[in-house]
Design a protein around this motif. Sequence first.
Motif, PDB file in Angstrom:
ATOM      1  N   ILE A  11       0.864  -1.182   0.000  1.00 25.84           N
ATOM      2  CA  ILE A  11       0.000   0.000   0.000  1.00 25.84           C
ATOM      3  C   ILE A  11       0.902   1.234   0.000  1.00 25.84           C
ATOM      4  CG2 ILE A  11      -1.844   1.220   1.157  1.00 25.84           C
ATOM      5  CD1 ILE A  11      -2.839  -1.377   2.283  1.00 25.84           C
ATOM      6  N   SER A  12       0.884   1.938  -1.114  1.00 29.45           N
ATOM      7  CA  SER A  12       1.853   3.006  -1.369  1.00 29.45           C
ATOM      8  C   SER A  12       1.130   4.345  -1.449  1.00 29.45           C
ATOM      9  CB  SER A  12       2.602   2.711  -2.668  1.00 29.45           C
ATOM     10  OG  SER A  12       3.193   1.425  -2.611  1.00 29.45           O
ATOM     11  N   VAL A  13       1.505   5.281  -0.584  1.00 26.90           N
ATOM     12  CA  VAL A  13       0.806   6.552  -0.445  1.00 26.90           C
ATOM     13  C   VAL A  13       1.677   7.695  -0.967  1.00 26.90           C
ATOM     14  CG1 VAL A  13      -0.301   8.136   1.196  1.00 26.90           C
ATOM     15  CG2 VAL A  13      -0.443   5.663   1.564  1.00 26.90           C
ATOM     16  N   ASN A  14       1.098   8.521  -1.825  1.00 25.13           N
ATOM     17  CA  ASN A  14       1.704   9.761  -2.333  1.00 25.13           C
ATOM     18  C   ASN A  14       3.014   9.521  -3.071  1.00 25.13           C
ATOM     19  OD1 ASN A  14      -0.517  11.189  -1.355  1.00 25.13           O
ATOM     20  ND2 ASN A  14       0.427  11.523   0.635  1.00 25.13           N
ATOM     21  N   ASP A  15       4.164   9.805  -2.454  1.00 25.83           N
ATOM     22  CA  ASP A  15       5.438   9.686  -3.169  1.00 25.83           C
ATOM     23  C   ASP A  15       6.033   8.283  -3.105  1.00 25.83           C
ATOM     24  OD1 ASP A  15       5.974  10.011  -0.400  1.00 25.83           O
ATOM     25  OD2 ASP A  15       8.021  10.666  -0.835  1.00 25.83           O
ATOM     26  N   VAL A  16       5.340   7.340  -2.473  1.00 21.48           N
ATOM     27  CA  VAL A  16       5.786   5.946  -2.508  1.00 21.48           C
ATOM     28  C   VAL A  16       5.336   5.346  -3.835  1.00 21.48           C
ATOM     29  CG1 VAL A  16       5.686   3.683  -1.428  1.00 21.48           C
ATOM     30  CG2 VAL A  16       5.693   5.740  -0.009  1.00 21.48           C
ATOM     31  N   VAL A  17       6.288   4.841  -4.603  1.00 17.91           N
ATOM     32  CA  VAL A  17       5.997   4.309  -5.931  1.00 17.91           C
ATOM     33  C   VAL A  17       5.329   2.940  -5.814  1.00 17.91           C
ATOM     34  CG1 VAL A  17       6.991   3.699  -8.178  1.00 17.91           C
ATOM     35  CG2 VAL A  17       7.990   5.566  -6.838  1.00 17.91           C
ATOM     36  N   VAL A  18       6.001   2.012  -5.145  1.00 18.12           N
ATOM     37  CA  VAL A  18       5.486   0.660  -4.922  1.00 18.12           C
ATOM     38  C   VAL A  18       6.085   0.099  -3.640  1.00 18.12           C
ATOM     39  CG1 VAL A  18       4.995   0.007  -7.318  1.00 18.12           C
ATOM     40  CG2 VAL A  18       7.293  -0.281  -6.420  1.00 18.12           C
ATOM     41  N   ILE A  42       9.799   1.966  -1.996  1.00 14.62           N
ATOM     42  CA  ILE A  42      10.468   2.722  -3.054  1.00 14.62           C
ATOM     43  C   ILE A  42       9.746   4.059  -3.228  1.00 14.62           C
ATOM     44  CG2 ILE A  42      11.077   2.763  -5.501  1.00 14.62           C
ATOM     45  CD1 ILE A  42      11.374  -0.278  -5.331  1.00 14.62           C
ATOM     46  N   ARG A  43      10.500   5.154  -3.123  1.00 15.97           N
ATOM     47  CA  ARG A  43       9.957   6.505  -3.211  1.00 15.97           C
ATOM     48  C   ARG A  43      10.538   7.266  -4.396  1.00 15.97           C
ATOM     49  NH1 ARG A  43       7.344   8.397   1.445  1.00 15.97           N
ATOM     50  NH2 ARG A  43       7.608   7.055   3.288  1.00 15.97           N
ATOM     51  N   THR A  44       9.819   8.282  -4.820  1.00 17.44           N
ATOM     52  CA  THR A  44      10.351   9.183  -5.835  1.00 17.44           C
ATOM     53  C   THR A  44      11.494  10.004  -5.229  1.00 17.44           C
ATOM     54  OG1 THR A  44       8.737  10.903  -5.270  1.00 17.44           O
ATOM     55  CG2 THR A  44       8.131   9.346  -7.009  1.00 17.44           C
ATOM     56  N   ALA A  45      12.506  10.273  -6.041  1.00 15.61           N
ATOM     57  CA  ALA A  45      13.679  10.991  -5.542  1.00 15.61           C
ATOM     58  C   ALA A  45      13.362  12.435  -5.191  1.00 15.61           C
ATOM     59  CB  ALA A  45      14.797  10.941  -6.592  1.00 15.61           C
ATOM     60  N   ASP A  46      12.344  13.028  -5.835  1.00 14.63           N
ATOM     61  CA  ASP A  46      12.016  14.433  -5.583  1.00 14.63           C
ATOM     62  C   ASP A  46      10.829  14.622  -4.649  1.00 14.63           C
ATOM     63  OD1 ASP A  46       9.955  13.638  -7.227  1.00 14.63           O
ATOM     64  OD2 ASP A  46      10.467  14.976  -8.889  1.00 14.63           O
ATOM     65  N   GLY A  47      10.276  13.529  -4.128  1.00  9.21           N
ATOM     66  CA  GLY A  47       9.163  13.633  -3.185  1.00  9.21           C
ATOM     67  C   GLY A  47       7.820  13.930  -3.825  1.00  9.21           C
ATOM     68  N   LYS A  48       7.757  13.946  -5.156  1.00  6.52           N
ATOM     69  CA  LYS A  48       6.482  14.195  -5.831  1.00  6.52           C
ATOM     70  C   LYS A  48       5.698  12.888  -5.972  1.00  6.52           C
ATOM     71  CE  LYS A  48       8.013  18.298  -8.340  1.00  6.52           C
ATOM     72  NZ  LYS A  48       8.202  18.934  -9.675  1.00  6.52           N
ATOM     73  N   PRO A  49       4.381  12.980  -6.168  1.00  5.46           N
ATOM     74  CA  PRO A  49       3.550  11.772  -6.182  1.00  5.46           C
ATOM     75  C   PRO A  49       3.868  10.835  -7.342  1.00  5.46           C
ATOM     76  CG  PRO A  49       2.208  13.730  -5.843  1.00  5.46           C
ATOM     77  CD  PRO A  49       3.572  14.208  -6.215  1.00  5.46           C
ATOM     78  N   SER A  50       3.516   9.568  -7.129  1.00  6.90           N
ATOM     79  CA  SER A  50       3.638   8.522  -8.140  1.00  6.90           C
ATOM     80  C   SER A  50       2.324   7.762  -8.209  1.00  6.90           C
ATOM     81  CB  SER A  50       4.778   7.568  -7.780  1.00  6.90           C
ATOM     82  OG  SER A  50       4.968   6.596  -8.785  1.00  6.90           O
ATOM     83  N   VAL A  51       2.016   7.249  -9.400  1.00  7.24           N
ATOM     84  CA  VAL A  51       0.778   6.508  -9.623  1.00  7.24           C
ATOM     85  C   VAL A  51       1.107   5.155 -10.235  1.00  7.24           C
ATOM     86  CG1 VAL A  51      -1.364   6.449 -10.963  1.00  7.24           C
ATOM     87  CG2 VAL A  51      -0.665   8.562  -9.820  1.00  7.24           C
ATOM     88  N   THR A  74      10.492  13.640 -11.493  1.00  9.47           N
ATOM     89  CA  THR A  74      11.602  12.851 -12.005  1.00  9.47           C
ATOM     90  C   THR A  74      11.283  11.360 -12.075  1.00  9.47           C
ATOM     91  OG1 THR A  74      13.936  12.268 -11.656  1.00  9.47           O
ATOM     92  CG2 THR A  74      12.608  12.628  -9.691  1.00  9.47           C
ATOM     93  N   LYS A  75      11.958  10.677 -12.988  1.00 11.28           N
ATOM     94  CA  LYS A  75      11.839   9.222 -13.076  1.00 11.28           C
ATOM     95  C   LYS A  75      12.635   8.525 -11.991  1.00 11.28           C
ATOM     96  CE  LYS A  75      15.725   8.496 -16.302  1.00 11.28           C
ATOM     97  NZ  LYS A  75      16.221   9.891 -16.300  1.00 11.28           N
ATOM     98  N   ASN A  76      13.518   9.247 -11.320  1.00 14.41           N
ATOM     99  CA  ASN A  76      14.447   8.635 -10.372  1.00 14.41           C
ATOM    100  C   ASN A  76      13.753   8.278  -9.061  1.00 14.41           C
ATOM    101  OD1 ASN A  76      16.594   8.993 -12.183  1.00 14.41           O
ATOM    102  ND2 ASN A  76      16.880  11.105 -11.486  1.00 14.41           N
ATOM    103  N   VAL A  77      14.187   7.161  -8.482  1.00 15.33           N
ATOM    104  CA  VAL A  77      13.601   6.653  -7.246  1.00 15.33           C
ATOM    105  C   VAL A  77      14.716   6.195  -6.304  1.00 15.33           C
ATOM    106  CG1 VAL A  77      11.498   5.901  -8.425  1.00 15.33           C
ATOM    107  CG2 VAL A  77      13.392   4.295  -8.169  1.00 15.33           C
ATOM    108  N   PHE A  78      14.349   5.943  -5.050  1.00 10.85           N
ATOM    109  CA  PHE A  78      15.291   5.349  -4.103  1.00 10.85           C
ATOM    110  C   PHE A  78      14.536   4.407  -3.183  1.00 10.85           C
ATOM    111  CE2 PHE A  78      13.624   8.943  -1.748  1.00 10.85           C
ATOM    112  CZ  PHE A  78      13.588   8.521  -0.431  1.00 10.85           C
TER     113      PHE A  78
END
Length: 272
Positions: free
Chosen positions: A69-76, A221-230, A209-213
Amino acid sequence: MVIYKTGPQIEEMRKAALLVSQTLSEVAKLLKPGITTLELDVFIGQYIRDHKAEPAFLNFHGYPFNSCISVNDVVVHGFPNKNELKEGDIISIDVGTILDGWYGDHAYTFAIGDPGPAIMKLINTTKESLYKGIEKAVSGNRIGDIAHAIQDHTEKKQGYGVVRELVGHGLGRSMHEDPQVPNYGKKGNGAKLKEGMVLAIEPMINLGTKNVFTEPDGWTIRTADGKPSVHFEHDVAVGKHKADILSDYSIIEKEEAKNPNLFTMEPAAVEA
């Protein structure tokens, strides 16, 4: 090695996929500000077991929950926890089942309240890109045709970030089979698609950004810039003339539309 499925085997896989869809449709009824993702995860595990199946994610390579369950800037791969959902959150719920030895595995992103037009556009565009990719899941095409369709609709046309490190995959008696199905690529590249292939196609698209960490837990796994992912995902059997979608979003969308705590918007309205 690609493991091809017979017609009867695909029908067994459809049952596993539809159980995921049914689970997500029940979760759609529960979503509201104040509920925790851990409460949702407990419900998901129990619902699956009540339907004579097993949660596929639990203990998969040590994963400790029934669902991701991934919320906001969590990708997966987000860990369910005791944090309460709030107005404006977006939440990707990824569920797997094992039913009579076959795997179902797909995901859906919901908006709790109105997250704003930019994020709703990201949600709708990502969902559209999933179907653009599915259109290419036809015998004689190649994996790159699916990948290019998703990338073109999201990155090239909208400027979103298409995650490179995470991909879709084959599905069957194992959760991850060959071939891998990236969300970026060139037409005509990659493995040739043939009838009997079953794929989990899953665009993971970032607002920035496409970058994650990866978090220290080794999973989140989150977006590197803290922006949302879908994240959206369907289980699909490659067809001779048309892809066969084994999972069913219509029952999820029906409950989503009925829940006053969830926000939906037609793509045309988002563009306005």
